[in-house]
Motif scaffolding. Structure first.
Motif, PDB file in Angstrom:
ATOM      1  N   GLY A   1      -7.681 -11.263 -60.528  1.00 36.13           N
ATOM      2  CA  GLY A   1      -8.633 -10.820 -61.630  1.00 36.13           C
ATOM      3  C   GLY A   1      -9.751 -11.410 -61.576  1.00 36.13           C
ATOM      4  N   PHE A   2     -10.906 -10.712 -61.213  1.00 41.44           N
ATOM      5  CA  PHE A   2     -12.219 -11.188 -61.131  1.00 41.44           C
ATOM      6  C   PHE A   2     -13.181 -10.343 -61.235  1.00 41.44           C
ATOM      7  CE2 PHE A   2     -11.138 -10.881 -56.699  1.00 41.44           C
ATOM      8  CZ  PHE A   2     -12.131 -10.237 -56.013  1.00 41.44           C
ATOM      9  N   ARG A   3     -14.503 -10.587 -61.333  1.00 39.05           N
ATOM     10  CA  ARG A   3     -15.540  -9.370 -61.397  1.00 39.05           C
ATOM     11  C   ARG A   3     -16.502  -9.943 -60.118  1.00 39.05           C
ATOM     12  NH1 ARG A   3     -16.239  -6.593 -65.996  1.00 39.05           N
ATOM     13  NH2 ARG A   3     -14.917  -7.186 -67.818  1.00 39.05           N
ATOM     14  N   ALA A   4     -17.072  -8.948 -59.571  1.00 38.80           N
ATOM     15  CA  ALA A   4     -18.057  -9.091 -58.469  1.00 38.80           C
ATOM     16  C   ALA A   4     -19.159  -8.055 -58.462  1.00 38.80           C
ATOM     17  CB  ALA A   4     -17.633  -9.326 -57.007  1.00 38.80           C
ATOM     18  N   ARG A   5     -20.350  -8.259 -57.962  1.00 41.09           N
ATOM     19  CA  ARG A   5     -21.319  -6.997 -57.949  1.00 41.09           C
ATOM     20  C   ARG A   5     -21.392  -6.656 -56.453  1.00 41.09           C
ATOM     21  NH1 ARG A   5     -24.835  -6.235 -62.138  1.00 41.09           N
ATOM     22  NH2 ARG A   5     -26.183  -5.181 -61.097  1.00 41.09           N
ATOM     23  N   ILE A   6     -21.082  -5.386 -56.088  1.00 48.40           N
ATOM     24  CA  ILE A   6     -21.052  -4.793 -54.813  1.00 48.40           C
ATOM     25  C   ILE A   6     -22.259  -3.766 -54.868  1.00 48.40           C
ATOM     26  CG2 ILE A   6     -19.471  -3.613 -53.171  1.00 48.40           C
ATOM     27  CD1 ILE A   6     -18.402  -6.444 -53.853  1.00 48.40           C
ATOM     28  N   GLU A   7     -23.243  -3.907 -53.855  1.00 50.21           N
ATOM     29  CA  GLU A   7     -24.295  -2.982 -53.924  1.00 50.21           C
ATOM     30  C   GLU A   7     -24.808  -2.780 -55.115  1.00 50.21           C
ATOM     31  OE1 GLU A   7     -25.275  -1.882 -50.858  1.00 50.21           O
ATOM     32  OE2 GLU A   7     -23.739  -2.850 -49.929  1.00 50.21           O
TER      33      GLU A   7
END
Length: 449
Positions: A302-308
């Motif tokens: 469970g985590f958030r990340a920015r991809i492109e």
């Protein structure tokens, strides 16, 4: 990592390698004293009753393929059946089951309930399906094989399916000793067909005659990417009941109205997943016509990340589905062999693409629960992204069974011969196809004195 170049193998040799690797999971993760099989290969994993059902269904495959002796299969099968027959039943906490049902997760050594889990109706059904496979396959005249048949029948008949309806028209999903039935039932198409077939077929405590129709009334028929389908997002919903029952050519009232059947629906749904990956609406790495397949399985956490430059939320274990999600870029590669009977061309192509493009995610032909190529070289993940640690028994079991159904139809033929399966299908309104023909003797049986 693959130790053999898969491009050098014929299709049959390739499937044999994947099937054998999946089968060995059960030999590596079984307690031979009680027949319980671990839910996952991770340390201290409890047993899963559904995984035991898959294991019991896979032992005949191992015998027929020469991966274990018939004597060894009989011994493991008897250990499991004797355990479930003699294990403690009751409405307290420190037990194994209640009213013929069993708790979802059990201690591998003692067989008692763990994690305060629910008494699971569908997982009990998957266990019972495995018992019926055992009873059909081990048809020899020897004392041990007779005991297998007797215990399989007794365990199935002991389940109080009518109780599991509560006061509702459809079956409840679970029950806990302090709070009673879980406050939700089955809605929409999913893996529960085998549950309704077995519950309606019971000679002693069947569900009401309208229980299956009550469930199908919640179905969601859709047109997606040009496919008319009975919708179920994760692929396992289109695989699990099919591992035991050949739905090709037999129809219930719902499918007669739609001029389709559940086998065809699974075929269309498999292609739908392929086309969803082609569209790749969220822009995940790797998705294309040979990398697809969303299902229930492990995830990166469970985590958030920015991809492109796009924000994404990643999950742990989840039931991912297409096209309505959830989707965090995590592929379930075991979906390819598990869908093989429905769409062999695209499943074989995907399996070969996986071995060619992502060999690091495959543990000597054993497929992981999931991997996420979008996370390649991020958050300390490897160059191919996140890969699930350990392996899951459900994944390995469905791989063994569906490859075998594709190769020899062994499990389907065993269950075609079973009186309970045939009666349950008829009570649910299925007609036509093989169901209109007399039952044939079960394959694989032989006198073992």
């Amino acid at each position: 990592m693959l130790k053999v170049d898969p491009t050098s193998l014929s299709d049959d040799d390739l499937l044999d390698r994947y099937q054998r690797a999946a089968f060995d999971y059960f030999l590596e993760n079984v307690n031979p004293d009680n027949g319980l099989v671990a839910d996952t290969s991770r340390p201290n994993s409890p047993a899963s009753i559904a995984v035991v059902g898959f294991a019991l269904s896979c032992y005949p495959v191992g015998v027929e393929r020469g991966w274990m002796t018939r004597e060894a299969a009989v011994k493991l099968t008897l250990a499991a059946l004797r355990f479930f027959w003699t294990s403690t039943q009751g409405n307290g906490d420190d037990v194994t089951g209640h009213k013929g049902f069993y708790y979802h997760f059990l201690d591998m050594r003692t067989g008692r309930r763990v994690w305060r889990c629910e008494l699971s109706m569908v997982d009990t059904a998957l266990l019972m399906a495995g018992l019926l496979v055992s009873g059909a396959y081990f048809s020899g005249a020897g004392e041990d094989e007779r005991e297998i048949r007797d215990l399989a029948e007794a365990l199935y008949r002991r389940v109080d399916w009518r109780w599991a309806q509560g006061s509702a028209p459809t079956l409840r999903q679970g029950w806990k000793p302090k709070s009673g039935f879980l406050h939700y039932g089955w809605e929409g198409y999913n893996e529960a067909t085998i549950l309704y077939v077995l519950s309606m077929a019971s000679p002693d405590s069947p569900t009401s005659d309208d229980s299956y129709v009550g469930w199908t009334a919640t179905y969601q028929w859709e047109n997606i990417y040009g496919y008319d389908v009975l919708y179920g997002g994760p692929l396992f919903m289109h695989q699990f009941s099919h591992a035991w029952i050949d739905f090709a050519g037999i129809r219930d009232a719902f499918m007669r109205e739609k001029n389709s059947d559940y086998f065809e629906n699974s075929r269309r749904s498999t292609y739908l997943h392929r086309d969803y990956a082609r569209h790749n609406p969220y822009g995940y790495n790797g998705y294309d016509e040979n990398l697809w397949g969303l299902s229930a399985g492990d995830g990166p956490g469970g985590f958030r990340a920015r991809i492109e430059r796009r924000p994404h939320r990643f999950s742990g274990y989840a039931a991912r589905g297409a096209p309505f999600g959830p989707d965090d870029g995590t592929i379930a590669p075991w979906s390819y062999p598990a869908s093989l009977p429905f769409a062999p061309d695209i499943c074989l192509a995907a399996l070969r693409h996986l071995g060619d493009r992502y060999p690091e995610v495959i543990d000597n032909f054993r497929l992981p629960s999931g991997f996420n190529p979008t996370l390649a070289n991020r958050r300390n993940f490897g160059r191919h992204g996140w890969v699930s640690e350990g392996h899951y028994g459900l994944d390995q079991g469905i791989v063994v069974m569906m490859i075998e159904n594709h190769r020899s139809r062994l499990i389907w033929e065993l269950m075609r011969s079973n009186q309970h399966i045939r009666r349950g299908l008829r009570k649910a309104g299925f007609t036509g196809g093989w169901l209109s023909q007399p039952a044939s003797p079960a394959p694989g049986g032989r006198d073992v004195l």
